[in-house]
Design a protein around this motif. Structure first.
Motif, PDB file in Angstrom:
ATOM      1  N   LEU A  18      40.880  44.578  45.675  1.00 28.29           N
ATOM      2  CA  LEU A  18      39.736  43.781  45.241  1.00 28.29           C
ATOM      3  C   LEU A  18      39.199  44.298  43.922  1.00 28.29           C
ATOM      4  CD1 LEU A  18      37.532  41.654  45.602  1.00 28.29           C
ATOM      5  CD2 LEU A  18      36.310  43.281  47.082  1.00 28.29           C
ATOM      6  N   GLU A  19      39.180  45.617  43.761  1.00 29.22           N
ATOM      7  CA  GLU A  19      38.710  46.230  42.522  1.00 29.22           C
ATOM      8  C   GLU A  19      39.509  45.729  41.325  1.00 29.22           C
ATOM      9  OE1 GLU A  19      36.255  49.115  40.429  1.00 29.22           O
ATOM     10  OE2 GLU A  19      36.184  48.436  42.508  1.00 29.22           O
ATOM     11  N   LYS A  20      40.817  45.562  41.501  1.00 32.74           N
ATOM     12  CA  LYS A  20      41.664  45.074  40.412  1.00 32.74           C
ATOM     13  C   LYS A  20      41.334  43.621  40.070  1.00 32.74           C
ATOM     14  CE  LYS A  20      45.462  48.049  41.941  1.00 32.74           C
ATOM     15  NZ  LYS A  20      46.824  48.072  42.555  1.00 32.74           N
ATOM     16  N   VAL A  21      41.069  42.828  41.104  1.00 28.72           N
ATOM     17  CA  VAL A  21      40.766  41.404  40.892  1.00 28.72           C
ATOM     18  C   VAL A  21      39.447  41.229  40.149  1.00 28.72           C
ATOM     19  CG1 VAL A  21      40.162  39.262  42.103  1.00 28.72           C
ATOM     20  CG2 VAL A  21      42.121  40.610  42.860  1.00 28.72           C
ATOM     21  N   GLN A  22      38.520  42.160  40.337  1.00 30.61           N
ATOM     22  CA  GLN A  22      37.198  42.024  39.726  1.00 30.61           C
ATOM     23  C   GLN A  22      37.180  42.393  38.249  1.00 30.61           C
ATOM     24  OE1 GLN A  22      35.099  44.261  43.065  1.00 30.61           O
ATOM     25  NE2 GLN A  22      33.563  42.722  42.603  1.00 30.61           N
ATOM     26  N   ARG A  23      38.318  42.816  37.707  1.00 25.52           N
ATOM     27  CA  ARG A  23      38.371  43.142  36.284  1.00 25.52           C
ATOM     28  C   ARG A  23      38.409  41.869  35.435  1.00 25.52           C
ATOM     29  NH1 ARG A  23      42.901  47.914  37.217  1.00 25.52           N
ATOM     30  NH2 ARG A  23      41.522  49.316  38.392  1.00 25.52           N
ATOM     31  N   LYS A  24      38.535  42.043  34.123  1.00 29.77           N
ATOM     32  CA  LYS A  24      38.556  40.888  33.227  1.00 29.77           C
ATOM     33  C   LYS A  24      39.621  39.909  33.689  1.00 29.77           C
ATOM     34  CE  LYS A  24      36.924  43.360  29.133  1.00 29.77           C
ATOM     35  NZ  LYS A  24      37.200  43.743  27.735  1.00 29.77           N
ATOM     36  N   PRO A  25      39.395  38.567  33.530  1.00 26.63           N
ATOM     37  CA  PRO A  25      38.296  37.935  32.791  1.00 26.63           C
ATOM     38  C   PRO A  25      37.053  37.673  33.634  1.00 26.63           C
ATOM     39  CG  PRO A  25      39.789  36.250  33.552  1.00 26.63           C
ATOM     40  CD  PRO A  25      40.349  37.568  34.045  1.00 26.63           C
ATOM     41  N   HIS A  26      36.900  38.396  34.728  1.00 26.39           N
ATOM     42  CA  HIS A  26      35.821  38.085  35.657  1.00 26.39           C
ATOM     43  C   HIS A  26      34.511  38.800  35.347  1.00 26.39           C
ATOM     44  CE1 HIS A  26      38.876  36.009  37.837  1.00 26.39           C
ATOM     45  NE2 HIS A  26      39.585  37.100  37.968  1.00 26.39           N
ATOM     46  N   PHE A  27      34.516  39.695  34.378  1.00 29.46           N
ATOM     47  CA  PHE A  27      33.276  40.330  33.978  1.00 29.46           C
ATOM     48  C   PHE A  27      32.311  39.290  33.412  1.00 29.46           C
ATOM     49  CE2 PHE A  27      35.345  44.704  32.947  1.00 29.46           C
ATOM     50  CZ  PHE A  27      35.306  45.025  34.293  1.00 29.46           C
ATOM     51  N   GLN A  28      31.043  39.555  33.577  1.00 32.65           N
ATOM     52  CA  GLN A  28      30.043  38.787  32.853  1.00 32.65           C
ATOM     53  C   GLN A  28      30.033  39.275  31.408  1.00 32.65           C
ATOM     54  OE1 GLN A  28      26.327  38.156  35.219  1.00 32.65           O
ATOM     55  NE2 GLN A  28      27.228  39.680  36.571  1.00 32.65           N
ATOM     56  N   ARG A  29      29.362  38.534  30.534  1.00 36.69           N
ATOM     57  CA  ARG A  29      29.318  38.942  29.126  1.00 36.69           C
ATOM     58  C   ARG A  29      28.672  40.326  28.985  1.00 36.69           C
ATOM     59  NH1 ARG A  29      30.919  35.898  25.281  1.00 36.69           N
ATOM     60  NH2 ARG A  29      29.772  37.143  23.746  1.00 36.69           N
ATOM     61  N   SER A  30      27.827  40.690  29.923  1.00 39.71           N
ATOM     62  CA  SER A  30      27.189  42.008  29.890  1.00 39.71           C
ATOM     63  C   SER A  30      28.160  43.116  30.261  1.00 39.71           C
ATOM     64  CB  SER A  30      26.002  42.025  30.865  1.00 39.71           C
ATOM     65  OG  SER A  30      26.467  41.823  32.198  1.00 39.71           O
ATOM     66  N   GLY A  31      29.341  42.747  30.766  1.00 38.91           N
ATOM     67  CA  GLY A  31      30.311  43.744  31.195  1.00 38.91           C
ATOM     68  C   GLY A  31      30.208  44.089  32.667  1.00 38.91           C
ATOM     69  N   GLU A  32      29.215  43.530  33.362  1.00 39.92           N
ATOM     70  CA  GLU A  32      29.039  43.806  34.780  1.00 39.92           C
ATOM     71  C   GLU A  32      30.030  42.987  35.613  1.00 39.92           C
ATOM     72  OE1 GLU A  32      25.019  42.993  35.774  1.00 39.92           O
ATOM     73  OE2 GLU A  32      24.183  44.496  34.418  1.00 39.92           O
ATOM     74  N   LYS A  33      30.378  43.551  36.768  1.00 36.30           N
ATOM     75  CA  LYS A  33      31.280  42.842  37.672  1.00 36.30           C
ATOM     76  C   LYS A  33      30.517  41.737  38.404  1.00 36.30           C
ATOM     77  CE  LYS A  33      34.100  46.922  38.614  1.00 36.30           C
ATOM     78  NZ  LYS A  33      34.542  47.875  39.671  1.00 36.30           N
ATOM     79  N   ARG A  34      31.259  40.728  38.795  1.00 31.74           N
ATOM     80  CA  ARG A  34      30.673  39.670  39.611  1.00 31.74           C
ATOM     81  C   ARG A  34      31.094  39.869  41.064  1.00 31.74           C
ATOM     82  NH1 ARG A  34      31.643  34.117  36.095  1.00 31.74           N
ATOM     83  NH2 ARG A  34      30.092  34.565  34.486  1.00 31.74           N
ATOM     84  N   ASP A  35      30.161  39.637  41.968  1.00 27.37           N
ATOM     85  CA  ASP A  35      30.489  39.698  43.390  1.00 27.37           C
ATOM     86  C   ASP A  35      31.516  38.610  43.709  1.00 27.37           C
ATOM     87  OD1 ASP A  35      28.613  41.694  43.670  1.00 27.37           O
ATOM     88  OD2 ASP A  35      26.996  40.308  44.192  1.00 27.37           O
ATOM     89  N   PRO A  36      32.529  38.924  44.505  1.00 24.66           N
ATOM     90  CA  PRO A  36      33.602  37.954  44.745  1.00 24.66           C
ATOM     91  C   PRO A  36      33.260  36.932  45.824  1.00 24.66           C
ATOM     92  CG  PRO A  36      34.040  39.962  45.954  1.00 24.66           C
ATOM     93  CD  PRO A  36      32.786  40.221  45.157  1.00 24.66           C
ATOM     94  N   VAL A  37      33.968  35.829  45.799  1.00 27.99           N
ATOM     95  CA  VAL A  37      34.047  34.931  46.943  1.00 27.99           C
ATOM     96  C   VAL A  37      35.245  35.392  47.764  1.00 27.99           C
ATOM     97  CG1 VAL A  37      34.510  32.572  47.728  1.00 27.99           C
ATOM     98  CG2 VAL A  37      33.010  32.961  45.759  1.00 27.99           C
TER      99      VAL A  37
END
Length: 457
Positions: free
Chosen positions: A306-325
């Protein structure tokens, strides 16, 4: 035709589905706005495009609410502030296939927020009307921008394939009368066959041949997957993934340069929320406690992936991770009664360990009781499974009720009607309907089926 002292550059994006409140979750609605607005920002500020083409499905719902309209106008205003015209076509989510009233894209066109293009297919021959910037009306047929001529074909469903030859003739006629542009673009909302395994209904390559003769860049929308063909057919996919399968695909937009009539494109992934799937087999667990314990351990094992999936392009513009569905699928044969399976507890385990925005749970398990009943039904498993091979609970319930009714000779050949009555009564009871109302439903159904008169109990 507007003139430019440099080679034109445009952004091709599609399928924003603004207003889609997926799973009823407010943040999913916000995601649709954010992915659209961020893509617009990048196209304007980083790629410095001259104009934009949009392949349909700006909105998700035909009945657009005020929030969705505001979200769309904010993104379009960013284009407007940078003096970047937006050219769009109607997708299947934007308006009814057969026009009944002014739709929201026509409203945005009339206000100068975008240029809505569509072919006139009402006569014996297709036609395209030139866009009038001073008197735009509610839609246009084509527009000239920076030496590039852009035509539009609205969503036509199954009629698309039959219309392409006429559309190509109409494009050729305009170019002959108005003079050849540096490049010709056709925007369309339809899919091309062969790009998504298992999905039919796309346009064949043979049907595209007339268009290829007159179009340099076919800017598509509709299918939510990025693909291209022959350096002239391009589909960027949706800006947000709408399920786990789509989350595996490249999604985003194209930045396209036109130089001396030659097309070159570069794909950019959109910033979107990650999806992640967890499959759990229930077979080996003899009790609910044992199952939950093993389930928690398995979720832990998925965290590094899951950690790998949360990397780019899923970051917000602030660089923070987004909680997954999280798509959670339960499979296999339960070793205990289904009523003891606590799916809410399993959801809570996933939410606690992954920080999920939402857990979409698909219970595809079978109980021993269900498996035994299925084997005794006429047609066996095939009678109650859907196209995905899963047990269809509605079909199973109907089959069981019909089997029970068939065992009583008094019902004769009416076991299907009796089974339907049992299903209706069950739904009424689960909906907490008044017991007297449920009893009256049973009486009426019995009178209708067996013609026993109104006084029978």
């Amino acid at each position: 035709m507007s003139e430019s002292n440099h080679d034109p550059r445009f952004v091709h994006l599609s399928d924003a589905h603004i207003g889609h409140r997926q799973y009823g979750v407010k943040k999913r609605r916000d995601d649709m706005y954010m992915s659209f607005n961020t893509s617009v920002y990048e196209a304007v500020e980083e790629s410095e495009v001259d104009f934009a083409v949009f392949g349909g499905d700006l909105f998700h719902n035909k009945n657009v609410n005020a929030r969705a309209l505001s979200d769309a106008e904010e993104g379009l205003s960013r284009f407007e502030d940078a003096d970047v015209p937006v050219v769009a076509v109607r997708g299947n989510h934007d308006a009814n296939l057969y026009k009944e009233d002014l739709n929201w894209l026509e409203y945005l066109h009339s206000r100068g927020k975008l240029i809505l293009l569509e072919a006139d297919l009402s006569g014996e021959e297709a036609a395209f009307e030139k866009h009038d910037f001073d008197d735009p009306g509610t839609s246009s047929g084509y527009v000239d921008l920076d030496g590039v001529r852009v035509f539009g074909l609205q969503y036509l469903g199954q009629r698309t394939s039959d219309s392409l030859s006429d559309v190509a003739d109409a494009i050729e006629k305009v170019n002959e009368e108005e003079g050849e542009p540096e490049a010709t673009i056709l925007i369309g909302h339809f899919g091309v066959e062969g790009h998504i395994p298992g999905m039919g209904g796309g346009i064949s390559f043979n049907a595209l041949e007339p268009v290829e003769e007159v179009v340099d860049y076919l800017a598509l929308g509709h299918l939510h997957k990025k693909y291209s063909h022959g350096n002239w057919v391009f589909n960027p996919g949706s800006l947000e993934a709408h399920d786990t399968r789509q989350a595996q695909w490249e999604l985003g937009y194209f930045i396209v340069d036109v130089e001396d009539g030659e097309i070159s494109s570069e794909f950019h992934e959109s910033k979107r929320r990650p999806f992640f799937q967890i499959n759990f087999e229930v077979d080996a667990h003899d009790s609910p406690d044992e199952l939950e314990s093993a389930f928690a351990e398995e979720v832990e094992e998925h965290l590094s992936d899951l950690e790998k999936v949360q990397r780019k392009p899923h970051f917000q513009r602030s660089g923070e991770k987004r909680d997954p569905v999280i798509d959670l699928r339960l499979e296999g044969l339960l070793q205990f009664n289904r009523s003891r399976l606590d799916t809410d507890s399993l959801r809570e385990i996933v939410e606690e360990k992954t920080g999920a925005l939402y857990v979409n749970l698909n219970d595809a398990t079978e109980s021993k009781e269900t498996a035994s009943i299925i084997q005794e039904l006429d047609g066996g498993e095939d009678a109650v499974r859907n196209e995905q091979g899963q047990i269809d609970r509605g079909k199973l319930e109907s089959a069981v009720f019909q089997r029970l009714a068939g065992q009583d000779s008094q019902y004769g050949e009416k076991e299907e009607d009796v089974a339907d009555t049992l299903s209706v009564v069950k739904k009424s009871v689960l909906a907490d309907e008044n017991p007297e109302s449920v009893a009256e439903t049973i009486k009426k159904r019995r009178r209708d089926l067996f013609d026993q008169g109104g006084d029978q109990e």
